[in-house]
Write a protein that holds these residues in place. Structure first.
Motif, short mmCIF file in Angstrom:
data_model
loop_
_atom_site.label_atom_id
_atom_site.label_comp_id
_atom_site.label_asym_id
_atom_site.label_seq_id
_atom_site.Cartn_x
_atom_site.Cartn_y
_atom_site.Cartn_z
N PHE A 84 52.51 44.18 43.48
CA PHE A 84 52.65 42.74 43.60
C PHE A 84 52.10 42.32 44.95
O PHE A 84 52.56 42.80 45.98
N LEU A 85 51.09 41.44 44.96
CA LEU A 85 50.47 41.02 46.21
C LEU A 85 50.94 39.65 46.67
O LEU A 85 50.44 39.12 47.66
N LYS B 265 40.40 30.68 33.65
CA LYS B 265 39.40 30.50 34.71
C LYS B 265 39.83 31.13 36.04
O LYS B 265 39.04 31.18 36.98
N GLN B 266 41.09 31.58 36.13
CA GLN B 266 41.61 32.24 37.31
C GLN B 266 41.57 31.34 38.55
O GLN B 266 41.21 31.77 39.65
N LEU C 205 51.12 45.80 34.52
CA LEU C 205 50.22 44.67 34.36
C LEU C 205 48.82 45.01 34.85
O LEU C 205 48.66 45.76 35.82
N ASP C 206 47.82 44.45 34.20
CA ASP C 206 46.43 44.63 34.63
C ASP C 206 46.20 43.92 35.95
O ASP C 206 46.92 42.97 36.30
N ASP C 207 45.18 44.35 36.68
CA ASP C 207 44.78 43.67 37.91
C ASP C 207 44.35 42.25 37.55
O ASP C 207 43.40 42.08 36.78
N THR D 216 49.66 37.58 42.05
CA THR D 216 48.55 38.52 41.93
C THR D 216 49.08 39.94 41.83
O THR D 216 49.94 40.33 42.62
N CYS D 217 48.55 40.70 40.87
CA CYS D 217 48.86 42.12 40.72
C CYS D 217 47.57 42.91 40.93
O CYS D 217 46.51 42.52 40.44
N HIS D 218 47.67 44.01 41.66
CA HIS D 218 46.52 44.87 41.89
C HIS D 218 47.00 46.31 42.02
O HIS D 218 47.88 46.61 42.83
#
Length: 134
Positions: free
Chosen positions: A102-103, A118-119, A79-81, A96-98
């Motif tokens: 997985f965050l 819009k995040q 997955l993209d950040d 959240t992915c970074h």
């Protein structure tokens, strides 16, 4: 103004959540932090590196005996950040992915759903399906 406080090994920082007029309490949380309104001021509490936030105990705890309150872990390797709506929770939370990691999950305040475009958490009538009705 941003401030950072270390108290008993836990980091606390000011956040963007508006707590003006809100009663004291926890309004948002992830597996590794939570945001508490205290006398109209939002403070993010980050658990230390060996702890996780337990919503049942309303505090950071050290996982023991296989107990892990954050059970909704997502594989972010492909997955993209970004932040992604959690469809299993009716978009009332997001993760959240970074850098493929997985965050943790974050939870929207009551009545709001996650708006991927819009995040941020938004009213359902402002968010397109499948999370909202816009």
């Amino acid at each position: 103004m941003l401030f950072l406080v270390v108290l008993l090994g836990i980091f606390a920082a000011a956040t963007a959540l508006d707590c003006t007029g809100e009663p004291d309490g926890i309004y948002e949380y992830t597996c590794f932090s939570y945001t508490r309104c205290i006398q109209g001021v939002a403070v993010e509490i980050r658990c230390n590196s060996t702890d996780i936030f337990d919503p049942n105990q309303q505090r950071c705890v050290t996982p023991t005996g296989g107990y892990w309150p954050c059970t909704n872990v997502v594989n972010c390797q492909n997955l993209d950040d970004n932040r992604y709506p959690d469809y299993n929770e009716g978009c009332k939370s997001y993760y959240t992915c970074h850098n493929g990691f997985f965050l943790g999950n974050s939870f929207c305040p009551d009545g709001l759903v996650f708006d991927f475009e819009k995040q941020l958490c938004n009213w359902p009538f402002n968010v397109p399906p499948p999370c909202g009705t816009a």
